[in-house]
Design a protein around this motif. Structure first.
Motif, PDB file in Angstrom:
ATOM      1  N   CYS A  52     -39.197  73.899 -22.606  1.00 30.43           N
ATOM      2  CA  CYS A  52     -38.428  73.706 -21.371  1.00 30.43           C
ATOM      3  C   CYS A  52     -39.363  73.442 -20.192  1.00 30.43           C
ATOM      4  CB  CYS A  52     -37.565  74.934 -21.086  1.00 30.43           C
ATOM      5  SG  CYS A  52     -36.074  75.074 -22.104  1.00 30.43           S
ATOM      6  N   LEU A  53     -40.427  74.215 -20.079  1.00 24.91           N
ATOM      7  CA  LEU A  53     -41.350  74.042 -18.965  1.00 24.91           C
ATOM      8  C   LEU A  53     -42.108  72.717 -19.084  1.00 24.91           C
ATOM      9  CD1 LEU A  53     -42.771  77.674 -18.629  1.00 24.91           C
ATOM     10  CD2 LEU A  53     -41.067  76.548 -17.180  1.00 24.91           C
ATOM     11  N   TRP A  54     -42.466  72.343 -20.306  1.00 21.98           N
ATOM     12  CA  TRP A  54     -43.168  71.076 -20.507  1.00 21.98           C
ATOM     13  C   TRP A  54     -42.281  69.890 -20.122  1.00 21.98           C
ATOM     14  CZ3 TRP A  54     -47.655  68.807 -20.926  1.00 21.98           C
ATOM     15  CH2 TRP A  54     -47.722  67.499 -21.442  1.00 21.98           C
ATOM     16  N   MET A  55     -41.032  69.908 -20.576  1.00 20.36           N
ATOM     17  CA  MET A  55     -40.136  68.803 -20.260  1.00 20.36           C
ATOM     18  C   MET A  55     -39.727  68.816 -18.785  1.00 20.36           C
ATOM     19  SD  MET A  55     -40.124  66.980 -22.837  1.00 20.36           S
ATOM     20  CE  MET A  55     -38.915  65.769 -22.300  1.00 20.36           C
ATOM     21  N   PHE A 111     -33.964  64.948 -28.939  1.00 22.63           N
ATOM     22  CA  PHE A 111     -33.556  66.038 -29.830  1.00 22.63           C
ATOM     23  C   PHE A 111     -33.620  67.427 -29.189  1.00 22.63           C
ATOM     24  CE2 PHE A 111     -34.933  62.673 -32.749  1.00 22.63           C
ATOM     25  CZ  PHE A 111     -33.773  62.546 -33.499  1.00 22.63           C
ATOM     26  N   PHE A 112     -34.268  67.539 -28.045  1.00 18.12           N
ATOM     27  CA  PHE A 112     -34.355  68.850 -27.405  1.00 18.12           C
ATOM     28  C   PHE A 112     -33.582  68.895 -26.086  1.00 18.12           C
ATOM     29  CE2 PHE A 112     -36.520  71.954 -24.597  1.00 18.12           C
ATOM     30  CZ  PHE A 112     -36.258  73.103 -25.323  1.00 18.12           C
ATOM     31  N   VAL A 113     -33.948  68.061 -25.121  1.00 19.18           N
ATOM     32  CA  VAL A 113     -33.310  68.136 -23.809  1.00 19.18           C
ATOM     33  C   VAL A 113     -31.851  67.707 -23.875  1.00 19.18           C
ATOM     34  CG1 VAL A 113     -33.410  67.368 -21.412  1.00 19.18           C
ATOM     35  CG2 VAL A 113     -35.529  67.767 -22.675  1.00 19.18           C
ATOM     36  N   LYS A 114     -31.569  66.622 -24.563  1.00 20.67           N
ATOM     37  CA  LYS A 114     -30.188  66.132 -24.650  1.00 20.67           C
ATOM     38  C   LYS A 114     -29.279  67.142 -25.345  1.00 20.67           C
ATOM     39  CE  LYS A 114     -30.715  62.056 -22.746  1.00 20.67           C
ATOM     40  NZ  LYS A 114     -30.063  61.722 -21.451  1.00 20.67           N
ATOM     41  N   ARG A 115     -29.838  67.999 -26.137  1.00 17.67           N
ATOM     42  CA  ARG A 115     -29.085  69.067 -26.798  1.00 17.67           C
ATOM     43  C   ARG A 115     -29.580  70.433 -26.317  1.00 17.67           C
ATOM     44  NH1 ARG A 115     -29.855  64.749 -29.839  1.00 17.67           N
ATOM     45  NH2 ARG A 115     -28.222  64.016 -31.268  1.00 17.67           N
ATOM     46  N   GLY A 116     -30.008  70.461 -25.064  1.00 20.72           N
ATOM     47  CA  GLY A 116     -30.708  71.625 -24.534  1.00 20.72           C
ATOM     48  C   GLY A 116     -29.928  72.916 -24.616  1.00 20.72           C
ATOM     49  N   TRP A 117     -28.646  72.904 -24.243  1.00 21.92           N
ATOM     50  CA  TRP A 117     -27.920  74.173 -24.230  1.00 21.92           C
ATOM     51  C   TRP A 117     -27.657  74.696 -25.629  1.00 21.92           C
ATOM     52  CZ3 TRP A 117     -28.427  76.775 -20.143  1.00 21.92           C
ATOM     53  CH2 TRP A 117     -27.741  77.993 -20.014  1.00 21.92           C
ATOM     54  N   PHE A 118     -27.633  73.809 -26.608  1.00 23.16           N
ATOM     55  CA  PHE A 118     -27.532  74.258 -27.998  1.00 23.16           C
ATOM     56  C   PHE A 118     -28.765  75.087 -28.365  1.00 23.16           C
ATOM     57  CE2 PHE A 118     -29.108  73.418 -32.319  1.00 23.16           C
ATOM     58  CZ  PHE A 118     -28.104  74.005 -33.066  1.00 23.16           C
ATOM     59  N   TRP A 119     -29.946  74.607 -28.021  1.00 22.82           N
ATOM     60  CA  TRP A 119     -31.174  75.335 -28.359  1.00 22.82           C
ATOM     61  C   TRP A 119     -31.272  76.636 -27.575  1.00 22.82           C
ATOM     62  CZ3 TRP A 119     -33.215  74.001 -32.667  1.00 22.82           C
ATOM     63  CH2 TRP A 119     -33.183  72.686 -33.094  1.00 22.82           C
ATOM     64  N   ILE A 120     -30.839  76.623 -26.321  1.00 27.70           N
ATOM     65  CA  ILE A 120     -30.835  77.850 -25.526  1.00 27.70           C
ATOM     66  C   ILE A 120     -29.911  78.878 -26.166  1.00 27.70           C
ATOM     67  CG2 ILE A 120     -30.223  78.845 -23.292  1.00 27.70           C
ATOM     68  CD1 ILE A 120     -32.735  77.141 -23.200  1.00 27.70           C
ATOM     69  N   THR A 121     -28.746  78.437 -26.604  1.00 26.46           N
ATOM     70  CA  THR A 121     -27.771  79.346 -27.209  1.00 26.46           C
ATOM     71  C   THR A 121     -28.276  79.900 -28.532  1.00 26.46           C
ATOM     72  OG1 THR A 121     -25.935  78.177 -26.148  1.00 26.46           O
ATOM     73  CG2 THR A 121     -25.408  79.520 -28.080  1.00 26.46           C
ATOM     74  N   VAL A 122     -28.874  79.051 -29.355  1.00 29.57           N
ATOM     75  CA  VAL A 122     -29.421  79.511 -30.638  1.00 29.57           C
ATOM     76  C   VAL A 122     -30.512  80.547 -30.410  1.00 29.57           C
ATOM     77  CG1 VAL A 122     -30.797  78.784 -32.631  1.00 29.57           C
ATOM     78  CG2 VAL A 122     -28.815  77.435 -31.932  1.00 29.57           C
ATOM     79  N   LEU A 161     -30.694  71.848 -16.115  1.00 25.74           N
ATOM     80  CA  LEU A 161     -30.610  72.437 -17.454  1.00 25.74           C
ATOM     81  C   LEU A 161     -31.865  73.221 -17.807  1.00 25.74           C
ATOM     82  CD1 LEU A 161     -29.497  72.664 -20.425  1.00 25.74           C
ATOM     83  CD2 LEU A 161     -30.656  70.491 -20.846  1.00 25.74           C
ATOM     84  N   LEU A 162     -33.027  72.621 -17.597  1.00 24.24           N
ATOM     85  CA  LEU A 162     -34.276  73.242 -18.021  1.00 24.24           C
ATOM     86  C   LEU A 162     -34.587  74.492 -17.207  1.00 24.24           C
ATOM     87  CD1 LEU A 162     -36.301  69.938 -18.477  1.00 24.24           C
ATOM     88  CD2 LEU A 162     -35.432  71.426 -20.296  1.00 24.24           C
ATOM     89  N   VAL A 163     -34.305  74.462 -15.910  1.00 26.90           N
ATOM     90  CA  VAL A 163     -34.540  75.645 -15.079  1.00 26.90           C
ATOM     91  C   VAL A 163     -33.541  76.744 -15.428  1.00 26.90           C
ATOM     92  CG1 VAL A 163     -34.477  76.548 -12.724  1.00 26.90           C
ATOM     93  CG2 VAL A 163     -35.602  74.363 -13.195  1.00 26.90           C
ATOM     94  N   LEU A 164     -32.264  76.402 -15.510  1.00 25.75           N
ATOM     95  CA  LEU A 164     -31.247  77.406 -15.817  1.00 25.75           C
ATOM     96  C   LEU A 164     -31.486  78.034 -17.183  1.00 25.75           C
ATOM     97  CD1 LEU A 164     -28.567  78.690 -14.817  1.00 25.75           C
ATOM     98  CD2 LEU A 164     -27.370  76.920 -16.143  1.00 25.75           C
ATOM     99  N   GLY A 165     -31.802  77.226 -18.185  1.00 24.24           N
ATOM    100  CA  GLY A 165     -32.046  77.764 -19.524  1.00 24.24           C
ATOM    101  C   GLY A 165     -33.250  78.679 -19.573  1.00 24.24           C
ATOM    102  N   THR A 166     -34.324  78.297 -18.885  1.00 23.15           N
ATOM    103  CA  THR A 166     -35.529  79.133 -18.873  1.00 23.15           C
ATOM    104  C   THR A 166     -35.274  80.460 -18.172  1.00 23.15           C
ATOM    105  OG1 THR A 166     -36.894  77.131 -18.825  1.00 23.15           O
ATOM    106  CG2 THR A 166     -37.965  79.203 -18.245  1.00 23.15           C
TER     107      THR A 166
END
Length: 363
Positions: free
Chosen positions: A313-316, A90-101, A219-224
């Protein structure tokens, strides 16, 4: 909020200002500290996987080099080693959605983007053509575009899929069908020839044999980094304009970024910000631009939400470092993410024509 006198927020001397400034071609010391978190987490995760008895003794689902563990709950070394763990689904697979929100909530509520000077286009030659909010949205579009090219689509298969095939990988279960078609002098199916990782899995095949750039790490590095740049420099700028800062405190929070100007000179980001003019403008309109209590509350909620998203993001990222991919796949995922960061946030500092279009966070 009352504005600080110009003298309290400006550097005490030219020499002290130049000593704090970094090269316009490199991240600042504060940015370097942030960036160092990512290789440290990846290194720690890799060492943990090698040294932990649980991970070393766990059953690997496919080829050992992929470090993808069996998804049976009783066999996985940890809940987070399973791809069906709730944060991955629910978080990583939809990661860019959460980053955008998170980004939209911050830009939509923070006072930095709500003043008249922030929303109007700049007229100075060195300033951005757009207002603060529009520039931030443009940078989001550029970072999102990089995410799409790497993981979703690049004039066909995404860059990660193209790289996988170029390094000798492919859809193993479908490869046998291709060879049978060739032996029978038949035309292979387009799906078999242009299979991506997603298409391969949907067709029942196994995506193996090539170098798999870690999409999770990317994804996680770029989003953070994206959220840290867009939010961090705004908060830093607001701190520099704080009403109760002494000259020494103001010097500590002064903007350390350097920019190459149109005439080739290298100056502090404070120069392009037009700090003195901005302060007088804020002072003259402080009564009319004061934020209401509801907007301040919304901004605080947005900041807390951003802190939670970045923490997840850092945890995952740590969980990915421990349980998934080889060290080289994680390293390339990190490098591809840093390429996007440099292009959007460092390159404009030394190319004025680019900076005039995309702007700089916090200015």
């Amino acid at each position: 909020m009352a504005a600080t006198p110009v003298s309290s927020s400006a550097p005490t001397s030219p020499s002290s200002s130049s000593s704090r400034r970094s090269s316009p071609y490199l991240p600042t010391s504060r940015e370097t500290l942030l960036l160092a978190i990512f290789p440290v987490l990846l290194l720690f995760g890799t060492l943990f996987r090698l040294l932990s008895p649980q991970t070393r003794g766990a059953v690997v689902a496919a080829a050992p080099s992929t470090a993808h563990y069996d998804q049976a709950p009783g066999l996985a070394p940890s809940y987070f080693a399973r791809k069906d763990n709730v944060l991955n689904v629910f978080f990583v697979k939809r990661g860019w959605f959460w980053i955008t929100v998170t980004f939209a909530a911050f830009v939509g509520t923070h006072p930095f983007f709500s003043t008249a000077t922030a929303t109007a286009p700049r007229t100075a030659k060195s300033a951005s053509l757009l207002g603060r909010r529009d520039s931030a949205i443009l940078r989001w579009g550029l970072v999102t575009g990089w995410w799409i090219l790497v993981t979703q689509w690049f004039f066909g298969p995404a860059l990660v899929d193209r790289n996988f095939r170029l390094t000798g990988g492919g859809c193993q279960a479908l490869q046998a069908a291709v060879e049978d078609d060739v032996a029978a002098d038949k035309q292979p199916s387009p799906l078999l020839l242009a299979a991506t990782a997603s298409a391969c899995k949907h067709a029942g095949g196994q995506w193996r044999g090539g170098h798999d750039i870690s999409g999770h790490v990317f994804l996680l590095v770029l989003g953070t980094i994206f959220l840290a740049q867009e939010i961090g420099w705004v908060l830093w700028r607001r701190a520099a304009l704080g009403p109760s800062l002494s000259s020494s405190a103001a010097a500590r929070v002064a903007d350390a970024r350097s920019l190459v100007m149109h005439d080739g000179t290298v100056k502090s980001a404070e120069v392009e910000a037009g700090l003195a003019a901005a302060l007088s403008s804020l002072s003259a309109s402080s009564a009319s631009s004061a934020s209401s209590e509801p907007s301040i509350a919304a901004s605080r909620i947005a900041l807390r939400f951003a802190a939670v998203v970045m923490g997840l993001c850092l945890w995952m990222l740590l969980m990915t470092a421990i349980y998934f991919h080889t060290w080289f796949e994680k390293l390339t995922g990190l490098m591809v993410a840093l390429t996007g960061f440099y292009s959007v946030y460092i390159l404009p500092r030394w190319v004025p024509e680019v900076r005039r279009v995309v702007g700089v966070p916090g200015l």
